[in-house]
Design an enzyme around this catalytic site. Structure first.
Site, mmCIF file in Angstrom:
data_model
loop_
_atom_site.group_PDB
_atom_site.id
_atom_site.type_symbol
_atom_site.label_atom_id
_atom_site.label_comp_id
_atom_site.label_asym_id
_atom_site.label_seq_id
_atom_site.Cartn_x
_atom_site.Cartn_y
_atom_site.Cartn_z
ATOM 1 N N HIS A 32 0.826 -1.202 0.000
ATOM 2 C CA HIS A 32 0.000 0.000 0.000
ATOM 3 C C HIS A 32 0.862 1.256 0.000
ATOM 4 O O HIS A 32 1.513 1.573 0.986
ATOM 5 C CB HIS A 32 -0.899 -0.018 1.239
ATOM 6 C CG HIS A 32 -1.883 1.096 1.308
ATOM 7 N ND1 HIS A 32 -1.974 1.950 2.392
ATOM 8 C CD2 HIS A 32 -2.832 1.524 0.426
ATOM 9 C CE1 HIS A 32 -2.927 2.816 2.188
ATOM 10 N NE2 HIS A 32 -3.467 2.598 1.007
ATOM 11 N N HIS A 74 -1.014 10.261 -3.054
ATOM 12 C CA HIS A 74 -2.385 9.899 -2.724
ATOM 13 C C HIS A 74 -3.320 11.096 -2.714
ATOM 14 O O HIS A 74 -4.427 11.053 -3.271
ATOM 15 C CB HIS A 74 -2.446 9.201 -1.365
ATOM 16 C CG HIS A 74 -3.836 8.843 -0.949
ATOM 17 N ND1 HIS A 74 -4.637 9.688 -0.202
ATOM 18 C CD2 HIS A 74 -4.584 7.745 -1.206
ATOM 19 C CE1 HIS A 74 -5.808 9.118 -0.020
ATOM 20 N NE2 HIS A 74 -5.810 7.936 -0.607
#
Length: 265
Positions: A32, A74
């Site tokens: 991740h 992100h």
């Protein structure tokens, strides 16, 4: 005896061919934002660590700069993960490259930079696989096309690489996924499901998603055995987000999911 030897050799060849495709694995270990539990997310250090930890994929969240360059980040703002401020699409690539992308995590990472997608693909194409998320198609209308060009420039969309599972693309945006599917229908696509839309995952909806998607991405806190079973019955894989340790991964494996995003792969 000769027939038995031939069958054995054929089996070995077929097994070797299958093992070359990471998608043939029962469970995918997806880093991740890289190994973001122990290194600043979306940096080369985080990706390197994920590879050392033998992750099957490194995840790349995409944002687009003012000069139409794709970077791994992100948030649509640079505030949280750098020493800068403002929206990514208000800054040029050179301005973003001047930012410190590591000190927010730990001062020892102060020399980390925000990586451009093309740099990541070039550096890691022979080392790992890419699980890419397209974000905010409403503010980045040409992201999908630029992404495809960057992937093609590194030959990651060749038949050979697609068969090896080198690239998976995910998004909460069905528009983005449909666009990518129209550009290349052989890329495995994951439709991310918002928690508030879990109740909409009827068998009819899962059947519809299976027309273009390889699988669905679901919050580990919202996934159930029933969802996994029904997704599988409709030919869809189930990947969950976001895990932090082996115990959480083991719980998901027991539930039958096909992969998990882990901060500590």
């Amino acid at each position: 005896m000769k027939k038995l030897i031939f069958v054995s050799l054929l089996s070995i060849i077929l097994l070797s061919a299958c093992s070359d495709n990471v998608l043939s694995k029962k469970y995918l270990n997806i880093a991740h934002r890289g190994a973001s539990g122990s290194a600043p997310e979306h940096t080369f250090t985080a990706y390197d660590k994920a590879i050392t930890q033998k992750a099957d994929y490194i995840e790349l969240d995409l944002q687009m700069t003012k000069d139409n360059k794709l970077i791994a980040m992100h948030d649509k703002e640079v505030n949280r993960t750098t020493n800068g401020n403002g929206l990514v699409n208000d800054l040029s690539l050179s301005e973003i490259k001047a930012l410190d992308a590591g000190s927010h995590f730990d001062s020892k990472f102060k020399h980390e930079l925000v990586p451009e997608l093309s740099e990541i693909l070039k550096e890691y194409k022979d080392k790992t696989n890419f699980y890419i998320e397209t974000k905010h198609p409403d503010i980045y209308p040409f992201m999908d096309e630029i992404l495809m060009k960057d992937l093609e420039s590194e030959h990651l969309l060749s038949d050979k690489n697609l068969k090896k599972g080198k690239v998976i693309i995910q998004s909460f945006s069905e528009m983005s996924l449909q666009n990518i599917h129209n550009l290349n229908e052989d890329i495995p696509l994951i439709k991310l499901i918002d928690d508030k839309d879990i109740s909409n995952l009827t068998n009819a909806e899962l059947e519809r998603l299976a027309n273009f998607a390889y699988g669905i991405g679901v919050n580990q806190k919202a996934v159930t055995k029933n969802i996994v079973k029904r997704a599988h019955n409709n030919g869809l894989k189930v990947h969950v987000f976001t895990l932090n340790n082996k115990n959480e991964a083991l719980k998901m494996k027991k539930m039958g999911v096909d992969g998990g995003f882990n901060n500590n792969p």
